[in-house]
Design a protein around this motif. Sequence first.
Motif, PDB file in Angstrom:
ATOM      1  N   LEU A 161     -98.263  62.403 -23.233  1.00  0.00           N
ATOM      2  CA  LEU A 161     -98.667  62.732 -24.746  1.00  0.00           C
ATOM      3  C   LEU A 161     -97.598  63.799 -25.467  1.00  0.00           C
ATOM      4  O   LEU A 161     -97.076  63.402 -26.242  1.00  0.00           O
ATOM      5  CB  LEU A 161    -100.093  63.585 -24.663  1.00  0.00           C
ATOM      6  CG  LEU A 161    -101.308  62.533 -24.648  1.00  0.00           C
ATOM      7  CD1 LEU A 161    -102.600  63.501 -24.778  1.00  0.00           C
ATOM      8  CD2 LEU A 161    -101.308  61.488 -25.518  1.00  0.00           C
ATOM      9  N   VAL A 162     -96.988  64.630 -24.628  1.00  0.00           N
ATOM     10  CA  VAL A 162     -95.971  65.757 -24.990  1.00  0.00           C
ATOM     11  C   VAL A 162     -94.594  64.829 -25.223  1.00  0.00           C
ATOM     12  O   VAL A 162     -94.132  64.931 -26.323  1.00  0.00           O
ATOM     13  CB  VAL A 162     -95.554  66.770 -23.942  1.00  0.00           C
ATOM     14  CG1 VAL A 162     -94.555  67.489 -24.289  1.00  0.00           C
ATOM     15  CG2 VAL A 162     -96.988  67.688 -23.931  1.00  0.00           C
ATOM     16  N   THR A 163     -94.519  63.702 -24.310  1.00  0.00           N
ATOM     17  CA  THR A 163     -93.236  63.096 -24.680  1.00  0.00           C
ATOM     18  C   THR A 163     -93.263  62.072 -25.963  1.00  0.00           C
ATOM     19  O   THR A 163     -92.412  62.114 -26.603  1.00  0.00           O
ATOM     20  CB  THR A 163     -92.786  62.528 -23.508  1.00  0.00           C
ATOM     21  OG1 THR A 163     -92.694  63.009 -22.341  1.00  0.00           O
ATOM     22  CG2 THR A 163     -91.437  61.574 -23.554  1.00  0.00           C
ATOM     23  N   ASN A 164     -94.401  61.666 -25.825  1.00  0.00           N
ATOM     24  CA  ASN A 164     -94.559  60.596 -27.148  1.00  0.00           C
ATOM     25  C   ASN A 164     -94.686  61.485 -28.445  1.00  0.00           C
ATOM     26  O   ASN A 164     -94.291  61.149 -29.403  1.00  0.00           O
ATOM     27  CB  ASN A 164     -95.827  59.871 -26.844  1.00  0.00           C
ATOM     28  CG  ASN A 164     -95.803  58.734 -25.824  1.00  0.00           C
ATOM     29  OD1 ASN A 164     -94.674  58.467 -25.563  1.00  0.00           O
ATOM     30  ND2 ASN A 164     -96.779  58.451 -25.216  1.00  0.00           N
ATOM     31  N   PHE A 165     -95.162  62.714 -28.628  1.00  0.00           N
ATOM     32  CA  PHE A 165     -95.543  63.547 -29.662  1.00  0.00           C
ATOM     33  C   PHE A 165     -94.033  64.114 -30.184  1.00  0.00           C
ATOM     34  O   PHE A 165     -93.949  63.914 -31.258  1.00  0.00           O
ATOM     35  CB  PHE A 165     -96.290  64.761 -29.177  1.00  0.00           C
ATOM     36  CG  PHE A 165     -96.543  65.661 -30.356  1.00  0.00           C
ATOM     37  CD1 PHE A 165     -97.450  65.376 -31.345  1.00  0.00           C
ATOM     38  CD2 PHE A 165     -95.670  66.660 -30.738  1.00  0.00           C
ATOM     39  CE1 PHE A 165     -97.884  66.422 -32.575  1.00  0.00           C
ATOM     40  CE2 PHE A 165     -95.941  67.686 -31.638  1.00  0.00           C
ATOM     41  CZ  PHE A 165     -97.056  67.541 -32.543  1.00  0.00           C
TER      42      PHE A 165
END
Length: 259
Positions: free
Chosen positions: A143-147
């Motif tokens: 999630l952090v990477t995609n965010f």
Amino acid sequence: MSTTICQVMGFLVSTLGVAGTIMATAMDTWSTQDLYDNPVTAVFQYQGLWRSCVRQSSGFTECRPYFTILGLPAMFQAVRALMIVGIVLGILGLLVCIFALKCIRIGSMEDTAKANMTLTSGIMFIIAGLCAITGVSVFANMLVTNFWMSTTNMYQGMQNVQNRYTFGSALFVGWVAGGLALVGGIMMCLACKGLIPEESRYKAVSYNASGRNISYRTGPYKVGSGYEADPKTRKGVGYDEAPRSEDGRRPYPSKYDYV
């Protein structure tokens, strides 16, 4: 009493951890739509491990399961596998722990067997907790990477940017549940030491002579010079090696002359 309390508390905490892991796996709010830039929206999207849902402003919610397996990312499938393994190990640990409780007597089960079962269930709880924490952490990293990728594309002015997703409530439930399972497993391992009987901790082995008892007399030790006559050549107990005269008598009286 402290061993029993530690074992029961470990069982209860582990039960909460396993239940929380099952709940987190079944929840649909692993990732929720980020409303920071658009607080007022007619559609709110959120996703779970098994389906994605859309909630409209009217209150109508529609969920659609993932009909594909190969089409999902590899890390996503790894998260699924970790959560399932954690649930299976947690349930098996609970079944073993129920029979290992000291307050429950089943037949003539010894304390040593209960200690081994307690240690086994504790190890299962620890592995289940680690699986849950690892699975949730991997999903959170995705999630952090995609965010941040979505944020970068947004600031670069790209069109048709996908919605950004942030942490859902299921992630926090999974972290707490994994921690509870881990703590419960550690408590079960600590309770295992108190269940081992004292006589089995320090085993003393006694050796007995298999043959007949032999007694030895202690006496003065005489060191020979190496020039003594062979005992086999002696004629008897009363034989004296002193020289005799021509008439057969010894030159000095002996104790055998008066017999």
